[in-house]
Design an enzyme around this catalytic site. Structure first.
Site, PDB file in Angstrom:
ATOM      1  CD  GLU A 203      -1.741  -2.354   1.702  1.00 52.42           C
ATOM      2  OE1 GLU A 203      -0.540  -2.600   1.976  1.00 52.42           O
ATOM      3  OE2 GLU A 203      -2.661  -3.176   1.909  1.00 52.42           O
TER       4      GLU A 203
ATOM      5  CG  PHE B 203      -9.322  -9.142  12.279  1.00 50.72           C
ATOM      6  CD1 PHE B 203      -8.042  -9.527  12.651  1.00 50.72           C
ATOM      7  CD2 PHE B 203      -9.683  -9.230  10.938  1.00 50.72           C
ATOM      8  CE1 PHE B 203      -7.144 -10.001  11.701  1.00 50.72           C
ATOM      9  CE2 PHE B 203      -8.789  -9.715   9.994  1.00 50.72           C
ATOM     10  CZ  PHE B 203      -7.513 -10.093  10.380  1.00 50.72           C
ATOM     11  CD  GLN B 204      -7.134  -6.978   8.517  1.00 49.83           C
ATOM     12  OE1 GLN B 204      -8.065  -6.747   7.773  1.00 49.83           O
ATOM     13  NE2 GLN B 204      -5.994  -7.540   8.101  1.00 49.83           N
TER      14      GLN B 204
ATOM     15  CE  LYS C  24     -17.098  -6.046   4.777  1.00 50.02           C
ATOM     16  NZ  LYS C  24     -16.483  -7.358   4.975  1.00 50.02           N
TER      17      LYS C  24
ATOM     18  CG  MET D  89      23.029  11.745   1.556  1.00 47.99           C
ATOM     19  SD  MET D  89      24.218  12.854   0.777  1.00 47.99           S
ATOM     20  CE  MET D  89      23.249  13.496  -0.576  1.00 47.99           C
TER      21      MET D  89
END
Ligand SMILES: Cc1ncc(C[n+]2csc(CCOP(=O)(O)OP(=O)(O)O)c2C)c(N)n1
Ligand SMILES: [Mg+2]
Lengths: 163, 592
Positions: B70, B132-133, B182, B499
């Site tokens: 993502e 959950f999540q 949801k 760097m």
């Protein structure tokens, strides 16, 4: 310098956390903060006191203004204004102390709003330094508990912070 | 009833009402995106967004690009915005899907890039239960978004999307997150759909015009200047003002320097261009800034990578600052003439005022100023030492510039390679140079190149990267195969976090703490091939030209050019910490 910033913002969940988050995120300090809905229930009025250099205060007001939920704000300390803070103090009050506390409360135009045989609860409203002075007068030893509302403020005269 | 459908239609159009459409929350979301003009979104599915994915499946207007992480979806959408000038869209599920976008959101936020991130959330009545999540993504992202919404009612979806795009793309742009529980996207429950044509937000007003009096003052100051310079940033690029800037600079005949974010805002091959300024800016740009008497800053924010020590910044200059964000003005550096407004509008008005004024720039002073600048330019001019059998990273960028005729869109990651790409490629047009300037996000380059190819499929897009950065989103090579993104990856392989190593050389007596990999690097050629792409290795200077030409002739293929470059090279000039703009290292042994 100490400043009183008064904010009119959308009365929405999350708005307050954005204001508070801004201060911690950018390293500004908040000394007091009070918030409640206004006569228009879609708006909340938030007053906060902070301190910093003129440049910091300018940044604070600009950054606050950028928050989408902030509708308007004013730095009350820029002009004549009235500031009030409410304090409730529980004090040890036995024997000779009782008369003494009553007298001090009267001088500061406080009211005793609750009484037991050993405790007075005093209610006091005024500018923050007046509340400080009262606490100093009664002395650390007799103070059991202090609750302060944080500063609320309003400009003097015709100026209004409204839509 | 008895009335025919067409009769109802006629009645409806007579009354100028719309035919009511009943859509589920998920369908409303997809429809709203379509009505907003969105054609492609970047995302990854999961439980909380399955209803939305099902709605996407059942329509044709919006294409979904399935990433492999993502974070990459966010960088793609961000680069899509940077490249196209519109607003990219990300779709991610709740919990880990949402938190994976965080680096991408912060990257867009720091560079003021418009973007809309849609995240699924657990169903409304589970919020706060550690379901959950479940992650409070609105809370997590609060300091790195321009604004965010948690949608409370399905009916609010269209209006929320409208507001999200409006806020993201107006004023000083930025990412806006929309979190949707949801249950609000449940396909079984439908509502009347209509997409608002306008947004009204009483608490959000965008300035539309700069103050004419201030603009007049600025014009007067510019006319009186003896050692002026234009210092312009990402605001010119994002604010679509490159044409106005170019006209203004040419009209005045003043030198112009760009920030890292501002490159392409003024043509890099124009003689009036003195290069990038700041930490790794050109000698002439930093010297000219330091000695200027008038600095005209446009859409730039006086970042610490530009100013060096703020107390020593441009000691003799009067400063004009044009920016759409009042909070940018006088934040780090006090300003003499602030002008708040959209950069294009302010520059247009300035050009109008210039038309009318009788005043002329002080040509004699300007001639002397240019003589001085040319001397600085001749003195350093981005020189670097070459070695017979070791490729220099600078040479690679020069060759890239040649092979692409200076026309390619270049994305980059973060490190030495990024600075070389900024210094040695001359960007001709705005939105040609796409990099993470503010946050400095390694892993940005490859997904950014993919986002650019979605925005401009006909362009050649090259990603200049390092073997460190490319490994931060290397999984997207798979996405590139699926969607045929023919990115040209130019990996300046110096076998180290260059760097970091440079700083360790310069400030830690060469103690290379965790900046090398001890023989653990993958074979990038095999890696590219295993993802179905072409890999070309370059280890010697004389292989470079052929390899580059071959790579760019393979128009339809992703080519991974793994180029071994001098591992000991440093980026110069480099400003010396706590100094003024003119305090610089010019090579390993020479300083100002
Ligand atoms: C995500 C992230 N982590 C760490 C850093 C710090 N950092 C800046 S440059 C750099 C080294 C980059 O190495 P490489 O991609 O090989 O580029 P090089 O400098 O060698 O050209 C690091 C670790 C960063 N910018 N981003
Ligand atoms: Mg490297």
């Amino acid at each position: 310098m100490r400043r009183i910033i008064s904010i009119l913002m959308e009365n929405e969940p999350g708005a307050l956390s954005r204001v508070v988050g801004l201060f911690s995120q950018r390293g500004y300090n908040i000394e007091t903060l009070t918030v409640a809905p206004t006569n228009d229930p879609t708006l909340s009025r938030l007053t906060l006191t902070t301190s910093g250099s003129d440049r910091t205060i300018e940044q604070i007001t600009k950054q606050l203004n950028k928050l989408i939920e902030v509708v308007k704000l004013v730095d009350l300390s820029e002009g004549a204004h009235i500031e009030r803070e409410l304090m409730l103090v529980k004090l040890k009050a036995t024997g000779a102390q009782r008369a003494e506390i009553k007298r001090t409360a009267d001088i500061f135009r406080g009211q005793i709003v609750d009484v037991t045989s050993s405790v007075y609860t005093v209610q006091l409203a005024g500018a923050s330094d007046k509340l400080d002075a009262f606490l100093e007068s009664v002395g650390e030893a007799s103070i059991l508990e202090v609750v302060r509302s944080g500063v609320s403020g309003i400009a003097r005269g015709d100026k209004v912070l409204a839509l | 009833m008895g009335e025919s459908a067409s009769g109802a239609d006629a009645e409806c159009s007579r009354l100028r009402c719309e035919i009511v459409e009943l859509l589920s929350g998920a369908e409303m979301l997809v429809r709203a995106l379509k009505d907003e003009g969105v054609e492609t979104i970047f995302g990854y599915p999961g439980g909380a967004v399955l209803h939305i994915y099902d709605a996407l499946f059942q329509q044709k207007s919006i294409t979904h690009v399935l990433v492999r992480h993502e974070q990459a979806a966010a960088h793609m959408a961000d680069a899509f915005s940077r490249c196209s000038g519109t607003t990219g869209v990300v779709l991610a599920t709740s919990g880990p899907g949402a938190t994976n976008t965080v680096t991408g959101i912060a990257t867009a936020y720091m560079d003021s890039i418009p973007m809309v991130i849609i995240t699924g959330q657990v169903q409304s009545d589970w919020i706060g239960d550690d379901a959950f999540q479940e992650t409070d993504i609105v809370g997590v992202t609060r300091p790195i978004v321009k604004h965010s919404f948690m949608v409370k009612k399905t009916e609010d979806i269209p209006a929320t999307i409208k507001k999200a795009f409006y806020i993201a793309s107006t004023g000083r742009p930025g990412p806006v997150l929309v979190d949707i529980p949801k249950d609000l996207t449940n396909p079984a429950v439908t509502y009347e759909y209509s997409y608002p044509s306008k947004v009204k937000l009483r608490s959000y007003n965008v300035v539309s015009k700069g103050h004419s009096g201030q603009i007049k003052k600025a014009v007067d100051l510019l006319m009186a200047a003896k050692r002026p310079i234009f210092y312009t940033g990402g605001g010119v690029v994002q604010g679509n003002s490159a044409a106005e800037l170019t006209e203004l600079v040419r009209k005045m005949g003043f030198p112009c320097t760009n920030t890292l974010m501002g490159l392409g805002g003024f043509p890099g091959d124009d003689p009036l261009f003195v290069g990038m300024l700041g930490m790794h800016g050109t000698y002439e740009a930093n010297m000219a800034m330091h000695h200027a008497d008038v600095v005209m800053a446009i859409g730039a924010r006086f970042d610490d990578r530009v100013t060096n020590h703020t107390g020593k910044f441009c000691p003799n200059a009067k400063i004009i600052h044009v920016d759409v964000d009042p909070a940018s003005i006088a934040k780090n550096i006090p300003v003499d003439i602030p002008i708040v407004g959209p950069v294009d509008q302010v520059l247009k008005e300035m050009l109008d005022q210039l038309e009318k004024t009788e005043d002329k720039p002080d040509l004699q002073a300007l001639e002397a100023w240019w003589k001085q600048i040319d001397a600085w330019r001749a003195y350093h001019g981005l020189r670097y030492e070459t070695k017979p059998d070791v490729l220099k990273p600078q040479t690679v960028i020069e060759e890239l510039y040649r092979v692409t005729n200076g026309e390619a869109i270049i994305t980059s990651d973060v490190g030495q390679h990024q600075m070389f790409a900024a210094q040695y490629y001359k960007y001709k047009y705005p939105r040609q140079w796409i990099n993470s300037g503010g946050l400095g996000t390694m892993g940005f380059g490859l997904p950014a190149a993919m986002g650019c190819l979605v925005a401009k499929p006909d362009k050649t897009v090259a990603c200049v990267t390092g073997e460190g950065s490319i490994q931060m989103n290397i999984q997207e090579l798979s996405t590139c195969l699926q969607y045929h993104f023919p990115v040209k990856i130019v990996n300046l392989n110096n076998q180290s976090l260059g760097m970091v190593r440079q700083w360790q050389d310069m400030q830690y007596q060469g103690r290379h703490s965790s900046s090398t990999y001890e023989e653990s690097l993958p074979d990038f050629i095999k890696l590219a091939e295993s993802y179905g792409h072409v890999g070309i290795r370059v280890t010697k200077p004389d292989q470079l030209q052929g390899a580059m030409e071959e790579a760019f002739s393979l128009k339809d293929r992703l080519v991974f050019l793994d180029i071994s470059v001098d591992p000991t090279e440093h980026v110069y000039p480099m400003q010396i910490k706590e100094g003024s703009m003119r305090d610089m290292w010019l090579s390993k042994t020479e300083r100002t």
